[in-house]
Design a protein around this motif. Structure first.
Motif, short mmCIF file in Angstrom:
data_model
loop_
_atom_site.label_atom_id
_atom_site.label_comp_id
_atom_site.label_asym_id
_atom_site.label_seq_id
_atom_site.Cartn_x
_atom_site.Cartn_y
_atom_site.Cartn_z
N ILE A 1 44.07 51.03 41.89
CA ILE A 1 43.47 52.36 42.01
C ILE A 1 43.74 52.91 43.40
O ILE A 1 44.15 54.07 43.56
N ARG A 2 43.56 52.08 44.43
CA ARG A 2 43.85 52.51 45.81
C ARG A 2 45.33 52.83 45.97
O ARG A 2 45.70 53.77 46.67
N PHE A 3 46.20 52.04 45.32
CA PHE A 3 47.63 52.27 45.35
C PHE A 3 47.94 53.66 44.80
O PHE A 3 48.73 54.42 45.38
N TYR A 4 47.33 54.01 43.67
CA TYR A 4 47.55 55.32 43.07
C TYR A 4 47.08 56.44 44.02
O TYR A 4 47.70 57.49 44.09
N GLU A 5 46.00 56.20 44.72
CA GLU A 5 45.52 57.19 45.69
C GLU A 5 46.51 57.34 46.85
O GLU A 5 46.85 58.46 47.24
N ARG A 6 46.98 56.21 47.38
CA ARG A 6 47.92 56.25 48.51
C ARG A 6 49.20 56.99 48.15
O ARG A 6 49.79 57.67 48.97
N HIS A 7 49.63 56.83 46.89
CA HIS A 7 50.85 57.47 46.44
C HIS A 7 50.60 58.85 45.81
O HIS A 7 51.49 59.42 45.18
N LYS A 8 49.39 59.33 45.97
CA LYS A 8 49.00 60.69 45.56
C LYS A 8 49.18 60.95 44.06
O LYS A 8 49.46 62.06 43.65
N VAL A 9 49.06 59.89 43.27
CA VAL A 9 49.07 60.05 41.82
C VAL A 9 47.65 60.34 41.36
O VAL A 9 47.42 61.21 40.52
N LEU A 10 46.71 59.63 41.92
CA LEU A 10 45.28 59.86 41.67
C LEU A 10 44.74 60.63 42.87
O LEU A 10 44.92 60.18 44.01
N PRO A 11 44.10 61.76 42.63
CA PRO A 11 43.57 62.53 43.77
C PRO A 11 42.56 61.71 44.57
O PRO A 11 41.77 60.95 44.01
N LYS A 12 42.64 61.88 45.90
CA LYS A 12 41.65 61.21 46.75
C LYS A 12 40.28 61.76 46.39
O LYS A 12 40.13 62.92 46.06
N THR A 13 39.31 60.88 46.49
CA THR A 13 37.96 61.27 46.12
C THR A 13 37.08 61.34 47.35
O THR A 13 37.41 60.78 48.40
N ALA A 14 35.98 62.00 47.21
CA ALA A 14 35.04 62.13 48.32
C ALA A 14 34.38 60.78 48.60
O ALA A 14 34.29 59.92 47.72
N ARG A 15 33.99 60.62 49.83
CA ARG A 15 33.27 59.39 50.20
C ARG A 15 31.81 59.73 50.44
O ARG A 15 31.48 60.79 50.95
N SER A 16 30.97 58.80 50.07
CA SER A 16 29.53 58.99 50.29
C SER A 16 29.23 58.75 51.77
O SER A 16 30.10 58.34 52.54
N ARG B 1 53.28 52.42 31.47
CA ARG B 1 53.70 51.45 30.45
C ARG B 1 54.82 52.01 29.56
O ARG B 1 55.61 51.24 29.01
N LEU B 2 54.88 53.33 29.44
CA LEU B 2 55.91 53.97 28.64
C LEU B 2 57.18 54.26 29.44
O LEU B 2 58.13 54.81 28.91
N GLY B 3 57.16 53.91 30.72
CA GLY B 3 58.36 54.07 31.54
C GLY B 3 58.38 55.29 32.43
O GLY B 3 59.40 55.57 33.05
N PHE B 4 57.29 56.02 32.49
CA PHE B 4 57.25 57.17 33.38
C PHE B 4 57.11 56.69 34.83
O PHE B 4 56.37 55.74 35.10
N SER B 5 57.83 57.32 35.73
CA SER B 5 57.73 56.98 37.15
C SER B 5 56.46 57.59 37.72
O SER B 5 55.88 58.52 37.14
N LEU B 6 56.04 57.07 38.87
CA LEU B 6 54.87 57.64 39.53
C LEU B 6 55.12 59.11 39.87
O LEU B 6 54.20 59.93 39.77
N ASN B 7 56.33 59.44 40.24
CA ASN B 7 56.67 60.82 40.57
C ASN B 7 56.52 61.72 39.34
O ASN B 7 55.97 62.83 39.43
N GLU B 8 57.00 61.26 38.18
CA GLU B 8 56.87 62.05 36.95
C GLU B 8 55.40 62.24 36.60
O GLU B 8 54.98 63.34 36.21
N ILE B 9 54.62 61.19 36.73
CA ILE B 9 53.20 61.26 36.40
C ILE B 9 52.49 62.21 37.36
O ILE B 9 51.70 63.07 36.95
N SER B 10 52.79 62.05 38.63
CA SER B 10 52.17 62.89 39.65
C SER B 10 52.47 64.37 39.42
O SER B 10 51.58 65.22 39.52
N ASN B 11 53.72 64.67 39.10
CA ASN B 11 54.10 66.06 38.83
C ASN B 11 53.33 66.63 37.65
O ASN B 11 52.86 67.77 37.70
N CYS B 12 53.22 65.84 36.60
CA CYS B 12 52.51 66.30 35.39
C CYS B 12 51.04 66.56 35.71
O CYS B 12 50.48 67.57 35.31
N LEU B 13 50.44 65.64 36.47
CA LEU B 13 49.02 65.80 36.81
C LEU B 13 48.80 66.96 37.78
O LEU B 13 47.83 67.71 37.64
N SER B 14 49.69 67.12 38.75
CA SER B 14 49.49 68.19 39.73
C SER B 14 49.70 69.57 39.12
O SER B 14 49.04 70.54 39.52
#
Length: 133
Positions: free
Chosen positions: A17-32, A55-68
């Motif tokens: 999960i932290r990896f996804y945040e560092r690579h900007k695939v998962l948006p950074k979240t607020a801290r308490s 798992r279907l072969g999408f790259s992190l870049n492809e996923i990030s673009n779709c989400l953004s």
């Protein structure tokens, strides 16, 4: 929810999960106030999408673009269908390339195998000429 609960609910390790945040695939979240990350409930659905897409072969870049492109919303059905069709075309091209390479390898093996007896006969004849000379 904190990262441990998010990890339990998604089956994805906290380090991932932290990896996804560092690579900007998962948006950074607020801290308490105490410094813990606090994830919204939508993070579960987003992480499951990210994990499934990988798992279907999408790259992190492809996923990030779709989400953004869909941010802050979840990607639309139409966007997901388009991405899946595009990935299917990529896979079909790759399969065709691999099959062509396989045919080339089989052809080369056959050529090598067909030449092997001739070499042995030629080598045997050459050796017999040397011994008779």
């Amino acid at each position: 929810m904190r990262i441990g609960e998010l990890s339990r609910r998604t089956g994805i390790a906290a380090s991932r999960i932290r990896f996804y945040e560092r690579h900007k695939v998962l948006p950074k979240t607020a801290r308490s106030e105490n410094g813990y990350r606090e994830y919204p409930d939508t993070a579960v659905k987003t992480l499951k999408l990210i994990d499934g897409a990988q798992r279907l072969g999408f790259s992190l870049n492809e996923i990030s673009n779709c989400l953004s492109e869909a941010a802050p919303n979840f990607p639309s059905r139409a966007a997901m269908v388009e991405a899946l069709r595009s990935k299917l075309e990529d896979i079909d091209r790759h399969v065709a390339e691999v099959r062509a390479k396989r045919r080339q390898i089989v052809k080369l093996l056959k050529e090598i195998d067909d030449q092997a007896p001739q070499r042995r006969v030629t080598a045997t004849r050459s050796a017999s000429r040397v011994t008779h000379a």
